[in-house]
Design an enzyme around this catalytic site. Structure first.
Site, PDB file in Angstrom:
ATOM      1  N   ARG A  60      13.057  15.681   6.438  1.00 28.51           N
ATOM      2  CA  ARG A  60      12.039  14.780   7.016  1.00 28.51           C
ATOM      3  C   ARG A  60      10.658  15.254   6.557  1.00 28.51           C
ATOM      4  NH1 ARG A  60      10.337  15.974  11.733  1.00 28.51           N
ATOM      5  NH2 ARG A  60      12.380  16.281  12.691  1.00 28.51           N
TER       6      ARG A  60
ATOM      7  N   LYS B 270       8.495  -4.310  -3.105  1.00 35.28           N
ATOM      8  CA  LYS B 270       8.187  -5.454  -3.959  1.00 35.28           C
ATOM      9  C   LYS B 270       8.106  -5.014  -5.425  1.00 35.28           C
ATOM     10  CE  LYS B 270       8.083  -7.179   0.147  1.00 35.28           C
ATOM     11  NZ  LYS B 270       6.879  -7.350   0.951  1.00 35.28           N
TER      12      LYS B 270
ATOM     13  N   ASP C 296      -4.174  -3.163   0.765  1.00 36.87           N
ATOM     14  CA  ASP C 296      -2.757  -3.432   0.516  1.00 36.87           C
ATOM     15  C   ASP C 296      -2.680  -4.018  -0.897  1.00 36.87           C
ATOM     16  OD1 ASP C 296      -0.216  -4.562   0.303  1.00 36.87           O
ATOM     17  OD2 ASP C 296      -0.142  -5.209   2.396  1.00 36.87           O
TER      18      ASP C 296
HETATM   19  C1  LIG Z   1       6.393  -7.054   2.289  1.00 39.93           C
HETATM   20  C2  LIG Z   1       4.975  -6.747   2.515  1.00 39.93           C
HETATM   21  C3  LIG Z   1       4.590  -5.786   3.482  1.00 39.93           C
HETATM   22  C4  LIG Z   1       5.588  -5.068   4.354  1.00 39.93           C
HETATM   23  O1  LIG Z   1       6.383  -4.194   3.613  1.00 39.93           O
HETATM   24  P1  LIG Z   1       7.928  -3.870   3.962  1.00 39.93           P
HETATM   25  O2  LIG Z   1       8.345  -3.009   2.837  1.00 39.93           O
HETATM   26  O3  LIG Z   1       8.660  -5.181   4.046  1.00 39.93           O
HETATM   27  O4  LIG Z   1       7.922  -3.169   5.295  1.00 39.93           O
HETATM   28  C5  LIG Z   1       3.236  -5.512   3.591  1.00 39.93           C
HETATM   29  N1  LIG Z   1       2.311  -6.141   2.827  1.00 39.93           N
HETATM   30  C6  LIG Z   1       2.656  -7.073   1.909  1.00 39.93           C
HETATM   31  C7  LIG Z   1       1.603  -7.727   1.090  1.00 39.93           C
HETATM   32  C8  LIG Z   1       3.990  -7.404   1.729  1.00 39.93           C
HETATM   33  O5  LIG Z   1       4.314  -8.336   0.831  1.00 39.93           O
END
Ligand SMILES: *Cc1c(COP(=O)(O)O)cnc(C)c1O
Length: 381
Positions: free
Chosen positions: A46, A195, A170
């Site tokens: 962890r 993604k 993000d």
């Molecule tokens: C999918 C996504 C998230 C969340 O991520 P997870 O891996 O699904 O927890 C956050 N921001 C954006 C822009 C996303 O496309």
């Protein structure tokens, strides 16, 4: 070294015990300590794991940052940042963000005393006015999900830093291949590694990168204390995915540019958003802060939900599924799928209407993808 080279080499070195060129999957929870009070750098998985350590360094290097941390999901990464805050603190976020980002701030953490406001970050006067003495972070997504609006990272950083507020970006939609927020002054970059970063639709993971050592130490403490860490197998798969990040992003972009123009010329849509299109309202900003535009396209069908149902029924290659950024093409209906947690009135005010379609353009031959979209639009005749 240039980006494509770093995709292959950052963070990874041949295994010193046997020369294995690929970082092994250290599928272990614990590590034997040679004597009391001494260890070989690892104590418990962890806290740290060698496969994860390689991945964290790779992602940090690609983002141009000093420190990287990986989490069991993108949401786990966001929550780690929230956990650095105290009751009474305030976060100012963009209003067109991933549905789960809205959900964690508003419905999970606000009742524990972390306040948040969601505003249009393209309105810089509003940003300036909405910062309160309690504001600790501005949270922004660019391009936004699902409307592919752009937020001027450098301009937000300037306003925020003048008031002692930090900026988190993000960067999931652009990836560091096309956009480097830390170089534009941001304090932290977050990814849903699920993604484009991993890119093969077989892992759920998140990451945070920063060059601020004090912040990193806090985040690292929370990563270990709260425990939302990814497993070594997922870290291995992601290291493998990253090797092709640069070539994948080129192809995602090339395919998307062609499809966006096709859709724009057709008779069935009110508008198309793709940051690489001349018609994008913020083309100048796109050219300023991005070096390319990735593979996400959004458009609004004339005819609302009925039209959306017909359109998706005609698709075969574009799979109807949430998520994005994988090698295969996906089609999302945000109002019913990814953004259903946002209240309807707010959703429609933002432009996430029942006719909105979001495409994640994959790596298939573009002729096949063009044909697939035509089959979808043919259902509307
Ligand atoms: C999918 C996504 C998230 C969340 O991520 P997870 O891996 O699904 O927890 C956050 N921001 C954006 C822009 C996303 O496309």
């Amino acid at each position: 070294m240039k980006f494509s080279t770093l995709c292959l080499h950052a963070g990874v070195t041949p295994d010193p015990s046997n020369g294995a060129i690929m970082t092994p999957i250290f599928q272990t929870s614990t590590y034997v300590q040679p004597e009391l009070g001494k260890n070989l750098g690892y104590e418990y998985s962890r806290t740290d794991n060698p496969t994860r350590a390689a991945l964290q360094e790779s992602i940090a290097t690609l983002e141009g940052g000093k420190f990287g941390l990986c989490f069991s999901s993108g949401m786990g990464a966001i929550d780690c940042l929230i956990a650095t805050l105290s009751s009474g603190d305030h976060v100012l976020s963009g209003d067109d963000v991933y549905g789960g980002t809205f959900r964690i701030f508003k419905y999970v953490r606000e009742k524990q005393g972390i306040a948040s406001d969601f505003i249009d970050l393209t309105n810089l006067d509003l940003v300036e006015k909405s910062i309160t003495p309690k504001t600790k972070w501005i949270w922004l997504e660019t391009p936004t999900n699902p409307l592919l609006k752009l937020v001027d990272i450098a301009a937000i950083v300037k306003i925020a830093h003048a008031k002692g507020v930090k900026v988190a970006v993000d960067n999931t939609f652009a990836t560091p291949y096309f956009q480097q927020p830390l170089a534009l002054g941001a304090d932290l970059v977050m990814h849903s590694v699920t993604k484009y970063f991993n890119g093969h639709s077989d892992v759920v993971m998140g990451s945070i990168v920063t060059s601020d050592e004090e912040l990193y130490m806090k985040l690292k403490y929370i990563q270990n204390a709260c425990g939302a860490v990814p497993g070594p197998m997922d870290c291995f798969l992601t290291l493998r995915g990253i090797k092709t990040l640069a070539v994948r992003m080129e192809r995602h972009q090339a395919n998307a540019a062609i499809l966006a123009k096709d859709i724009e010329m057709g008779p069935h849509v009110n508008w198309v958003r793709y940051p690489g299109l001349k018609s994008h309202p913020q083309q100048a900003l796109a050219m300023k802060q991005m070096s390319g535009f990735a593979g996400m396209i959004s458009f609004e069908l004339k005819g609302g939900l009925e039209a959306a149902r017909k359109f998706v029924s005609g698709l075969h290659l574009f799979a109807l599924a949430e998520s994005l950024g994988g090698v295969e093409s996906l089609c999302d209906h945000p109002a019913i799928m990814t953004h259903a947690t946002i209240p309807r009135d707010l959703r429609e005010k933002l432009g996430v209407t029942d006719g909105l379609i979001r495409l994640s353009v994959g790596l298939e031959d573009v002729d096949d993808l063009r044909q697939d979209l035509q089959n979808g639009f043919a259902k509307l005749k």
